[in-house]
Design an enzyme around this catalytic site. Sequence first.
Site, PDB file in Angstrom:
ATOM      1  N   HIS A   1       0.824  -1.352  -0.127  1.00 61.41           N
ATOM      2  CA  HIS A   1      -0.038  -0.069  -0.048  1.00 61.41           C
ATOM      3  C   HIS A   1       1.066   1.215  -0.154  1.00 61.41           C
ATOM      4  O   HIS A   1       1.570   1.459  -0.865  1.00 61.41           O
ATOM      5  CB  HIS A   1      -0.961  -0.028   1.176  1.00 61.41           C
TER       6      HIS A   1
ATOM      7  N   HIS B   1      -1.838  -2.050 -10.155  1.00 63.55           N
ATOM      8  CA  HIS B   1      -2.937  -1.514  -9.014  1.00 63.55           C
ATOM      9  C   HIS B   1      -4.310  -2.743  -8.899  1.00 63.55           C
ATOM     10  O   HIS B   1      -4.334  -3.196  -9.921  1.00 63.55           O
ATOM     11  CB  HIS B   1      -3.519  -0.156  -9.663  1.00 63.55           C
TER      12      HIS B   1
ATOM     13  N   ASP C   1       2.782   5.866  -6.843  1.00 67.54           N
ATOM     14  CA  ASP C   1       3.964   5.722  -6.190  1.00 67.54           C
ATOM     15  C   ASP C   1       5.364   5.934  -6.509  1.00 67.54           C
ATOM     16  O   ASP C   1       6.291   6.265  -6.208  1.00 67.54           O
ATOM     17  CB  ASP C   1       3.919   4.495  -5.405  1.00 67.54           C
TER      18      ASP C   1
HETATM   19  C1  LIG Z   1      -0.946  -3.206  -5.985  1.00 61.35           C
HETATM   20  C2  LIG Z   1      -1.065  -4.643  -6.083  1.00 61.35           C
HETATM   21  C3  LIG Z   1      -1.043  -5.104  -4.509  1.00 61.35           C
HETATM   22  C4  LIG Z   1      -2.470  -5.208  -6.786  1.00 61.35           C
HETATM   23  O1  LIG Z   1      -2.465  -6.366  -6.707  1.00 61.35           O
HETATM   24  P1  LIG Z   1      -3.658  -7.443  -7.184  1.00 61.35           P
HETATM   25  O2  LIG Z   1      -4.838  -6.585  -7.443  1.00 61.35           O
HETATM   26  O3  LIG Z   1      -3.761  -8.585  -6.173  1.00 61.35           O
HETATM   27  O4  LIG Z   1      -2.925  -7.788  -8.410  1.00 61.35           O
HETATM   28  P2  LIG Z   1      -2.690  -9.387  -8.895  1.00 61.35           P
HETATM   29  O5  LIG Z   1      -1.823  -9.971  -7.777  1.00 61.35           O
HETATM   30  O6  LIG Z   1      -3.845  -9.869  -9.098  1.00 61.35           O
HETATM   31  O7  LIG Z   1      -1.919  -9.120 -10.306  1.00 61.35           O
HETATM   32  C5  LIG Z   1      -2.449  -9.419 -11.492  1.00 61.35           C
HETATM   33  C6  LIG Z   1      -1.022 -10.160 -12.348  1.00 61.35           C
HETATM   34  O8  LIG Z   1      -0.131  -9.104 -12.623  1.00 61.35           O
HETATM   35  C7  LIG Z   1       1.247  -9.364 -11.717  1.00 61.35           C
HETATM   36  N1  LIG Z   1       1.416  -8.142 -11.098  1.00 61.35           N
HETATM   37  C8  LIG Z   1       0.763  -7.133 -10.543  1.00 61.35           C
HETATM   38  N2  LIG Z   1       1.381  -6.157  -9.917  1.00 61.35           N
HETATM   39  C9  LIG Z   1       2.710  -6.441 -10.146  1.00 61.35           C
HETATM   40  C10 LIG Z   1       3.973  -5.866  -9.798  1.00 61.35           C
HETATM   41  N3  LIG Z   1       4.064  -4.785  -9.291  1.00 61.35           N
HETATM   42  N4  LIG Z   1       5.163  -6.420 -10.156  1.00 61.35           N
HETATM   43  C11 LIG Z   1       5.084  -7.548 -10.864  1.00 61.35           C
HETATM   44  N5  LIG Z   1       4.057  -8.340 -11.255  1.00 61.35           N
HETATM   45  C12 LIG Z   1       2.814  -7.784 -10.639  1.00 61.35           C
HETATM   46  C13 LIG Z   1       0.803 -10.317 -10.614  1.00 61.35           C
HETATM   47  O9  LIG Z   1       1.957 -11.099 -10.255  1.00 61.35           O
HETATM   48  C14 LIG Z   1      -0.216 -10.974 -11.371  1.00 61.35           C
HETATM   49  O10 LIG Z   1       0.513 -11.924 -12.406  1.00 61.35           O
HETATM   50  P3  LIG Z   1      -0.087 -13.358 -12.467  1.00 61.35           P
HETATM   51  O11 LIG Z   1      -1.301 -13.271 -13.310  1.00 61.35           O
HETATM   52  O12 LIG Z   1       0.859 -13.869 -13.550  1.00 61.35           O
HETATM   53  O13 LIG Z   1       0.177 -14.148 -11.352  1.00 61.35           O
HETATM   54  C15 LIG Z   1       0.092  -5.243  -6.952  1.00 61.35           C
HETATM   55  O14 LIG Z   1       0.030  -4.760  -8.124  1.00 61.35           O
HETATM   56  C16 LIG Z   1       1.236  -5.030  -6.179  1.00 61.35           C
HETATM   57  O15 LIG Z   1       1.833  -5.590  -5.317  1.00 61.35           O
HETATM   58  N6  LIG Z   1       2.126  -3.923  -6.640  1.00 61.35           N
HETATM   59  C17 LIG Z   1       3.296  -3.359  -6.339  1.00 61.35           C
HETATM   60  C18 LIG Z   1       2.976  -2.658  -4.800  1.00 61.35           C
HETATM   61  C19 LIG Z   1       2.554  -1.269  -5.185  1.00 61.35           C
HETATM   62  O16 LIG Z   1       3.218  -0.652  -6.141  1.00 61.35           O
HETATM   63  N7  LIG Z   1       1.482  -0.777  -4.544  1.00 61.35           N
HETATM   64  C20 LIG Z   1       1.010   0.396  -4.583  1.00 61.35           C
HETATM   65  C21 LIG Z   1      -0.280   0.373  -5.099  1.00 61.35           C
HETATM   66  S1  LIG Z   1      -0.983   1.991  -5.568  1.00 61.35           S
END
Ligand SMILES: CC(C)(COP(=O)(O)OP(=O)(O)OC[C@H]1O[C@@H](n2cnc3c(N)ncnc32)[C@H](O)[C@@H]1OP(=O)(O)O)[C@@H](O)C(=O)NCCC(=O)NCCS
Length: 372
Positions: free
Chosen positions: A218, A257, A308
Amino acid sequence: MDEKSGGLAGITVGETAISTVGKKGKGLTYRGYSIEDLANHARFEEVAYLLIHGTLPTKVELNTYKKRLIQGQSLPIAICRVLEQLPVKTNPMDVLRTAVSTLGCLEPESLRHTAEFIADKLMSFCVSSLLYWYAFQTNDQHLTVISEQNSIAGHFLYLLQGHVPDAEFRKALDVSLILYAEHEFNASTFAARVCTSTESDFYSAIVAAIGTLRGPLHGGANEAAMKMINQYDDVPSAEAGTRLLLEQKAVVMGFGHRVYKESDPRTSIIKPWAKKLADRFGDPKKFLIAEAIERVMWDEKKIFANLDFYSALVYFYLGIPTSFFTPLFVISRLSGWTAHIREQRANNRLIRPLADYIGPDPRPYVGISERT
Ligand SMILES: CC(C)(COP(=O)(O)OP(=O)(O)OC[C@H]1O[C@@H](n2cnc3c(N)ncnc32)[C@H](O)[C@@H]1OP(=O)(O)O)[C@@H](O)C(=O)NCCC(=O)NCCS
């Protein structure tokens, strides 16, 4: 439970009149105003007022509001003594959580200290607490925390730099605060609403939100993104490093996201500010490295940079310590949290969902002497 609803993804859990996030045809809006209009034309204080009170302030209302923000700059002596006890290695998010919690003991919510009154105070108070603690722990200095700056960005930069900030630097920080101010039912806001739904007090809801924002998935993502950018010396190493992270199936911070699927509308607003500051300092290296990471993420995985990622770079160019990035998010998001706490209170029902049980079937109790 449907596998897709893990983490409540895609589940609507309530109503809000505060913002729209990724809604078709609406984009990101605060109280109906587009984020682009607000970032281009408003100051953060107008946006905070809008979120908390529901309408943009008149000139008179804004002046009164800014005066209240200046009044919030001072720190009770008891807060200074507590901050002085927190070791230099303390995570600054823990400093803010502790400062807010301590203020809740000194000035509990009451008919005199209403939620609105506390909210107005907390934004400046958090800036003062963070910088007071920092100056004391790094320079043994009892920082004078009253800057008389009539903006949150100005107050922060003044206390950090020790002088009236450059107008462009103040504006860059101001824009990032606007972009961070509100984002519907994100994890920290939801935590604040859950806490509020038990009829707990305003401070407790804010402390719950700060603790939730702290995590790298987050609010903590901006700090993690900066650390990643800092690992690379040039564009080729950034490209190779990002490819390696993807091969290793690592999460790349500052990308992706939960709600947005193609782009984060805030990124196209903050990125030009990162570029502007890079040009102003004649120091494009970090910007070029960041763009290289962004390019690889998009080419390889079609994952976009979120707010971010380039906010981290803006803060870097402004000379803000990396560990203050997430606290800045707190300072801005206090406005959104306050709006949600008020909205929850106005139409409250205890938030208490259900879980599917997946544990053992009923079984007889085993006395301690019979356990193996
Ligand atoms: C924000 C976040 C938690 C959303 O997660 P989510 O809705 O659960 O997204 P998912 O995990 O379903 O992602 C879908 C796919 O994209 C990938 N993915 C999503 N964000 C990614 C990232 N930052 N880096 C690498 N892969 C990513 C996932 O591994 C997944 O891949 P898969 O289908 O091969 O397993 C995630 O994008 C993340 O951890 N981002 C990094 C942290 C961040 O920047 N947070 C601030 C958000 S504003």
